[in-house]
Design a protein around this motif. Structure first.
Motif, PDB file in Angstrom:
ATOM      1  N   PRO A 189      12.851  40.423 -32.133  1.00  0.00           N
ATOM      2  CA  PRO A 189      11.522  41.021 -32.306  1.00  0.00           C
ATOM      3  C   PRO A 189      11.482  42.073 -33.403  1.00  0.00           C
ATOM      4  O   PRO A 189      10.430  42.315 -33.985  1.00  0.00           O
ATOM      5  CB  PRO A 189      11.229  41.631 -30.936  1.00  0.00           C
ATOM      6  CG  PRO A 189      12.093  40.903 -29.991  1.00  0.00           C
ATOM      7  CD  PRO A 189      13.331  40.561 -30.749  1.00  0.00           C
ATOM      8  N   TYR A 194      12.165  47.637 -30.922  1.00  0.00           N
ATOM      9  CA  TYR A 194      13.410  46.877 -30.988  1.00  0.00           C
ATOM     10  C   TYR A 194      14.389  47.470 -31.967  1.00  0.00           C
ATOM     11  O   TYR A 194      15.582  47.198 -31.912  1.00  0.00           O
ATOM     12  CB  TYR A 194      13.095  45.402 -31.263  1.00  0.00           C
ATOM     13  CG  TYR A 194      12.479  44.770 -30.035  1.00  0.00           C
ATOM     14  CD1 TYR A 194      11.098  44.742 -29.876  1.00  0.00           C
ATOM     15  CD2 TYR A 194      13.280  44.270 -29.029  1.00  0.00           C
ATOM     16  CE1 TYR A 194      10.547  44.216 -28.722  1.00  0.00           C
ATOM     17  CE2 TYR A 194      12.725  43.734 -27.883  1.00  0.00           C
ATOM     18  CZ  TYR A 194      11.360  43.712 -27.737  1.00  0.00           C
ATOM     19  OH  TYR A 194      10.806  43.197 -26.594  1.00  0.00           O
ATOM     20  N   GLY A 222       1.925  36.748 -28.952  1.00  0.00           N
ATOM     21  CA  GLY A 222       2.064  37.434 -30.228  1.00  0.00           C
ATOM     22  C   GLY A 222       2.780  36.561 -31.246  1.00  0.00           C
ATOM     23  O   GLY A 222       2.439  36.559 -32.431  1.00  0.00           O
ATOM     24  N   PHE A 236       3.251  37.893 -23.079  1.00  0.00           N
ATOM     25  CA  PHE A 236       2.566  38.315 -24.286  1.00  0.00           C
ATOM     26  C   PHE A 236       3.417  38.063 -25.519  1.00  0.00           C
ATOM     27  O   PHE A 236       2.893  37.871 -26.621  1.00  0.00           O
ATOM     28  CB  PHE A 236       2.213  39.806 -24.203  1.00  0.00           C
ATOM     29  CG  PHE A 236       1.565  40.327 -25.442  1.00  0.00           C
ATOM     30  CD1 PHE A 236       2.253  41.160 -26.308  1.00  0.00           C
ATOM     31  CD2 PHE A 236       0.290  39.937 -25.774  1.00  0.00           C
ATOM     32  CE1 PHE A 236       1.664  41.618 -27.474  1.00  0.00           C
ATOM     33  CE2 PHE A 236      -0.305  40.387 -26.940  1.00  0.00           C
ATOM     34  CZ  PHE A 236       0.381  41.224 -27.787  1.00  0.00           C
ATOM     35  N   PHE A 237       4.742  38.032 -25.333  1.00  0.00           N
ATOM     36  CA  PHE A 237       5.603  37.826 -26.482  1.00  0.00           C
ATOM     37  C   PHE A 237       5.261  36.514 -27.182  1.00  0.00           C
ATOM     38  O   PHE A 237       5.193  36.445 -28.410  1.00  0.00           O
ATOM     39  CB  PHE A 237       7.075  37.816 -26.041  1.00  0.00           C
ATOM     40  CG  PHE A 237       8.032  37.644 -27.174  1.00  0.00           C
ATOM     41  CD1 PHE A 237       8.672  36.439 -27.387  1.00  0.00           C
ATOM     42  CD2 PHE A 237       8.277  38.681 -28.046  1.00  0.00           C
ATOM     43  CE1 PHE A 237       9.550  36.272 -28.444  1.00  0.00           C
ATOM     44  CE2 PHE A 237       9.151  38.531 -29.113  1.00  0.00           C
ATOM     45  CZ  PHE A 237       9.784  37.322 -29.307  1.00  0.00           C
ATOM     46  N   MET A 272       6.734  46.562 -32.643  1.00  0.00           N
ATOM     47  CA  MET A 272       7.931  45.755 -32.446  1.00  0.00           C
ATOM     48  C   MET A 272       9.102  46.328 -33.223  1.00  0.00           C
ATOM     49  O   MET A 272      10.231  46.391 -32.732  1.00  0.00           O
ATOM     50  CB  MET A 272       7.666  44.313 -32.883  1.00  0.00           C
ATOM     51  CG  MET A 272       6.766  43.562 -31.932  1.00  0.00           C
ATOM     52  SD  MET A 272       6.083  42.073 -32.651  1.00  0.00           S
ATOM     53  CE  MET A 272       7.418  40.945 -32.408  1.00  0.00           C
TER      54      MET A 272
END
Lengths: 332, 294
Positions: A280, B116, A241, A237-238, B112
């Protein structure tokens, strides 16, 4: 909006020249990585910018392309161009399968389905022994084009991938400019109208999805050849996205948008790879800023501020746009 | 020893119970998501991050202030609810009225940043969190042995789901919330403070997520990315249950946990895929209905 009054062929030449220069100015492998994501993002933009369809699972195609090309190169000793062809073909089919399921819904539901189907693909890849699981596919040989021209050297792979990327970008551009592209935009702006005119809108959106998937798979395959590595991240999914962010940052619906976005985002990650700040985290900040302040993306904002040569009939100059895809001409 | 499905009964019920526990967390997170989506029409990608924050705050309360589990159970949801309210006021507010996909992208960015950011500050390995004294030990139910803490988690999540459902569907506050969703202009004209209700709704969703995080801490430990793997599954749960339907989200959550437990017994390789397959099937076969009402 102002059309950029330079022939596409000129852009191709400019692109080729800049790539040639970049080879000597920047680490070539990095340039190629950016190129792969440019193709990936341009393919994604075809879907969201023109057809107005948001897919949250495009990593399934990118990653599948990477794994397929990698597997073919490693185990079958296939030539690289055939591996890429096979990767593209397979992702076209995968796109058809996923798209056929998802296209029956619209908007958020469609996005959620693509997310779920991509997760399915991820889990299949995770468990399949052919993909090497957590370690991924390493040491993918680059092979030799047509059995003769080895791609092992930086120069050779650079020429190969640059050529294919430029051609792909040109092809995507042409698709966008074509009657098919116009039809996609028409469907996005007013689907009922398009249906009343006799178009099977769902099929056109599916076609856009499949084409987008194919190019995404090609981009993934090229990436596998460049880095000689295919991993689970590529199909996670990273990456899904990230491609959304790239296109959002660069500009949805504008051809240059994904190119600028990819250069910025991938370039940033390559430069700051050893920074203590998790990537991220920064991406998240960029996401938030983009959505709040730059929904049209960098290139989109620039284009919007250019003096309007011929005001389009459905978007009065200077009007604040609420929806990402509503009532805009494209500078294609 | 009786055998069921070719396995000892205790093993079968053990797996089903694990599945139900997972289902409890699915249900709680899905509940928060359903509340936020149903009332704000925002798909909150940050729900997993808020869940993680709940666990993190519990851990911080313990290590920094010596405040144990029972304090955390009350304080953590309140703190994270406040964080949620702040998020809603600052970054979500400008997005009302725009395409809901924007909200999705924005909350993804927020998620995110939170997840993170925590990785940056605390590293990516997890932090341990022990089970509270009073809840250690096991309960013997005859057909299986159940850790007391898991029983506690089950009971608490069921109670929370019932309470929230009742609040939203049956109380006057809930009625006002729902009115504000269906017709904000009219509701505001009638004197209902729509912006405040929206913030409250988001805060409630965040608080529920945080509570789930505190409940989860002794079981799954506290890791910065603990919400990430959970969230995508929870999305599937919410979609299956009907987006915006609280009852649907809760029932789907528990059911899917149970189904996963079953899969682990019968066909372990398919466990993680089950939810998504079901979601795809459900989406394709259910007639499309307006968002919001069950």
């Amino acid at each position: 909006m102002q059309r950029i009054a330079v022939a596409p062929l000129a852009w191709l030449i400019i692109g080729a020249v800049s790539l040639g220069l970049a080879y000597f100015l920047v680490y070539p492998i990095h340039v190629l990585q950016i190129l792969c994501f440019m193709v990936f993002a341009a393919a994604f933009n075809l879907l969201i910018g023109h057809a107005g369809v948001l897919s949250l699972g495009h990593a399934a195609f990118f990653g599948s392309g990477a794994y397929l090309a990698g597997i073919l190169m490693k185990t079958e000793s296939v030539t690289p161009e055939l591996a890429l062809l096979a990767a593209t073909g397979a992702t076209l089919v995968l796109g058809l399968l996923m798209g056929a399921i998802a296209i029956r819904r619209q908007g958020i539901y469609f996005a959620m389905i693509t997310l779920a189907l991509a997760q399915l693909v991820y889990f299949i890849a995770f468990q399949s022994p052919a993909t090497g699981g957590d370690d991924g596919l390493q040491g993918i040989p680059r092979g030799a084009v047509l059995g003769r021209f080895s791609l092992e050297s930086n120069g050779a792979i650079y020429l190969f991938v640059s050529a294919i990327s430029l051609l792909s970008l040109w092809a995507i551009h042409r698709i966008g400019c074509s009657p098919f592209g116009s039809l996609l935009r028409a469907i996005r702006q007013n689907e009922d109208r398009a249906i009343s005119l006799g178009y099977a809108t769902r099929r056109y959106r599916l076609a856009a999805f499949v084409i987008s998937a194919g190019f995404a798979g090609l981009a993934g395959g090229m990436k596998a050849l460049v880095l000689q590595l295919a991993s689970l991240t590529d199909i996670s999914f990273f990456i899904s996205g990230e491609v959304v962010l790239i296109v959002l940052l660069g500009g949805i619906g504008v051809f240059a948008g994904p190119l600028v976005g990819a250069a910025l985002l991938i370039g940033f990650q390559l430069v700051f790879v050893s920074s203590p700040v998790p990537v991220p985290f920064v991406l998240g900040i960029v996401f938030v800023i983009c959505v709040l302040a730059f929904p049209r993306g960098i290139v989109g904002e620039i284009v919007a501020r250019l003096p309007a040569q011929s005001p389009s009939s459905n978007s009065p100059a200077g009007q604040q746009h609420e929806r990402p895809n509503e009532g805009r001409e494209h500078s294609w | 020893m009786v055998d069921l499905l070719g396995l000892p009964v205790t093993a079968v019920f053990g797996q089903l119970m694990i599945g139900l526990i997972n289902g409890a967390f699915y249900a709680l997170l899905a509940l928060g998501l359903a509340v936020i989506f149903g009332l704000l029409h925002v798909i909150n990608f940050a729900q997993g991050a808020l869940y993680m924050l709940g666990a993190l705050v519990a851990w911080l309360l313990l290590t920094e202030m010596g405040l144990g589990y029972w304090w955390a159970l009350i304080l953590s949801p309140l703190i994270v609810a406040a964080v949620g309210a702040a998020i809603e006021r600052t970054v979500i507010l400008p997005l009302y009225g725009r395409d809901p996909l924007y909200g999705l992208l924005l909350t993804l960015g927020v998620a995110m940043m939170i997840e993170y950011g925590v990785v940056w500050r605390y590293g990516s390995a997890g932090m341990p969190y022990g089970t509270p004294e009073a809840l250690r030990g096991v309960v013997n139910l005859g057909f299986m042995i159940l850790p007391l803490y898991r029983l506690w988690v089950m009971a608490t999540s069921i109670v929370v789901c019932l309470v929230v459902w009742h609040m939203i569907e049956r109380s006057s506050v809930g009625a006002r919330l729902r009115a504000a969703t269906e017709d904000p202009a009219m509701a505001q004209a009638l004197g209902i403070n729509v912006p405040a209700l929206r913030t409250t709704a988001f805060a409630v969703g965040a608080g529920i997520a945080a509570l789930a995080g505190v409940l989860a801490a002794p079981i799954y430990q506290v890791g910065p990315l603990m919400g990430q793997s959970l969230l995508i599954t929870v999305f599937a749960v919410v979609v299956i249950g009907g987006m915006g339907s609280i009852r649907g989200a809760v029932i789907a959550g528990f059911s899917l946990g149970l189904i996963e437990g079953l899969m682990r017994l019968v066909y372990p390789e398919g466990t993680r895929m089950a939810v998504f397959l079901i979601m795809a099937v459900v989406l394709l076969t259910r007639p499309e209905k307006p968002i919001g009402r069950a």
